[in-house]
Structure formats: C-alpha cells, structure tokens
Design a protein around this motif. Structure first.
Motif, PDB file in Angstrom:
ATOM      1  N   LYS A   2      33.681  36.195  13.377  1.00  0.00           N
ATOM      2  CA  LYS A   2      32.297  35.782  13.184  1.00  0.00           C
ATOM      3  C   LYS A   2      31.353  36.948  13.455  1.00  0.00           C
ATOM      4  O   LYS A   2      30.351  37.132  12.753  1.00  0.00           O
ATOM      5  N   GLY A   4      34.101  30.736  15.149  1.00  0.00           N
ATOM      6  CA  GLY A   4      32.890  31.079  14.425  1.00  0.00           C
ATOM      7  C   GLY A   4      32.573  29.966  13.437  1.00  0.00           C
ATOM      8  O   GLY A   4      33.475  29.353  12.857  1.00  0.00           O
ATOM      9  N   SER A  22      29.843  29.358  10.224  1.00  0.00           N
ATOM     10  CA  SER A  22      28.833  29.988   9.387  1.00  0.00           C
ATOM     11  C   SER A  22      28.307  28.999   8.365  1.00  0.00           C
ATOM     12  O   SER A  22      29.057  28.205   7.817  1.00  0.00           O
ATOM     13  N   SER A  41      31.716  27.361   6.816  1.00  0.00           N
ATOM     14  CA  SER A  41      32.875  28.233   6.881  1.00  0.00           C
ATOM     15  C   SER A  41      33.238  28.313   8.362  1.00  0.00           C
ATOM     16  O   SER A  41      32.388  28.634   9.192  1.00  0.00           O
ATOM     17  N   ASN A  72      27.965  31.527  19.103  1.00  0.00           N
ATOM     18  CA  ASN A  72      28.138  32.950  18.782  1.00  0.00           C
ATOM     19  C   ASN A  72      28.490  33.776  20.018  1.00  0.00           C
ATOM     20  O   ASN A  72      27.909  34.832  20.261  1.00  0.00           O
ATOM     21  N   HIS A 125      31.474  39.087  10.442  1.00  0.00           N
ATOM     22  CA  HIS A 125      30.763  38.355   9.387  1.00  0.00           C
ATOM     23  C   HIS A 125      29.253  38.503   9.575  1.00  0.00           C
ATOM     24  O   HIS A 125      28.529  38.764   8.610  1.00  0.00           O
ATOM     25  N   ASN A 126      28.772  38.342  10.808  1.00  0.00           N
ATOM     26  CA  ASN A 126      27.337  38.461  11.068  1.00  0.00           C
ATOM     27  C   ASN A 126      26.827  39.871  10.786  1.00  0.00           C
ATOM     28  O   ASN A 126      25.691  40.039  10.369  1.00  0.00           O
TER      29      ASN A 126
END
Length: 186
Positions: free
Chosen positions: A181, A125, A127, A138, A101, A184-185
């Motif tokens: 990412k 990234g 996930s 992902s 990350n 997304h987070n």
C-alpha cells in the motif's frame, strides 16, 4: 446469529466497508466511540445484516468466534490504543486486521507482539477511498497465510471486480500488505 466480521472505526471508510460487507449478505458488527457514527451505520444499513456494540465488550459479544476484527482508524498511536483496549477482552486465535495506512514496520512489530499472546494480526492496504470501501476496493492483505485464508472469501466478496476477478490477493507475510500500500500510495 453472530456476525462474521467486525469493524472498529465507523468513520467514512470503516462505515462504508462494513456496509459493503453487509450488502454481500455477510453479518457484520461495528463499533466507534462516537454514538452518532454507530447510529449512522444502523440508519444506512437498515434491512442489511449489520449491528453495533455500545462498547468494546458489547461489540465483541456480537462476533462469532474466532473473531475477525478490522480496524479502520488513523495510523499510529490510535491503532496501538485500540489494540490495548481489545487485548484483555479477546481470545487466542482472534484476528485483528489493520486496514489503515500504518507503516509496514509498525505492522511487523504489532504482529510479533500479538503472536506472543496467541492473537492474529494482519496489515491490509485498502485503496479506492470512500467509493471503493462502499462498492469495491483494491485490497492488499499481508500476514500469516492461514489468517488470510480465514477471511479470504469475505475480502473477495467486497473487493472491486475486474472482468469478474476480485481485486484482492495475499501479498505476503508480516508487513507486506502495508508495504504494498505504501508503494501504491507513492
């Protein structure tokens, strides 16, 4: 036969991701400073095309060239430390993929610095946590498109599938993978 994919960092995520790679018939090799983590990978990977190196040089010797090396280590100084340890031992056109990350701006700096040395760098990234790493995550890779093309089939094999389509796509240059990412987070 040499491995097509390497993993540095055999904690839960790295070990499971590499087992996923091996379960898909893609030879993989892992490395971690912790000998117990290397043993755990070999125990859990019995019967699969997976191996370990006892040190960085031994790990690299088991990888096909040009090498594809993913790092799944904590973001920040540890990523830079691993890159520092790899640099004297890797070749031009080898590829380092940061699957942690990391902040996208750090990825952009690393990519530029390594490009000057002829080494590829991608930020990706990932996930899905432990289960995703082991059974299909992902994946959001960013960096040079030609480097993505080199690992695309491996990533498609280990990605989660929705209606048969893998949950991985090239998301853009430089730090794009880690930027996506981060969003997304959020």
């Amino acid at each position: 036969m040499k491995a097509k994919f390497g993993m540095i960092g055999l904690g839960t995520m790295g070990r499971n991701f590499l087992l996923n790679v091996a379960e898909h018939g893609i030879a993989g090799v892992g490395y971690d400073l912790d000998a117990d983590k290397r043993r755990l990978l070999l125990d859990e990977g019995k019967g699969m095309p997976v191996d370990t190196g006892d040190d960085i040089a031994g790990f690299l010797a088991k990888l096909d060239s040009p090498r594809n090396i993913m790092l799944l280590v904590p973001a920040g100084p540890i990523v830079d430390s691993v890159i520092h340890d790899l640099l004297p031992l890797i070749d031009e056109n080898d590829l380092i993929i940061d699957g942690g990350n990391s902040h996208f701006t750090d990825t952009e700096i690393r990519e530029k610095r390594l490009a000057e040395k002829g080494v590829g760098f991608m930020g990706s990234g990932i996930s899905g946590g432990e289960e995703g790493a082991r059974h299909g995550a992902s994946i959001m890779p960013g960096g040079r498109r030609d480097f993505y093309a080199r690992i695309e089939e491996i990533l498609k094999a280990v990605a989660a599938k929705v209606n048969g389509s893998p949950c991985v796509t090239y998301v853009g240059p430089a730090g794009a993978g880690h930027f996506v990412k981060m969003v997304h987070n959020g």
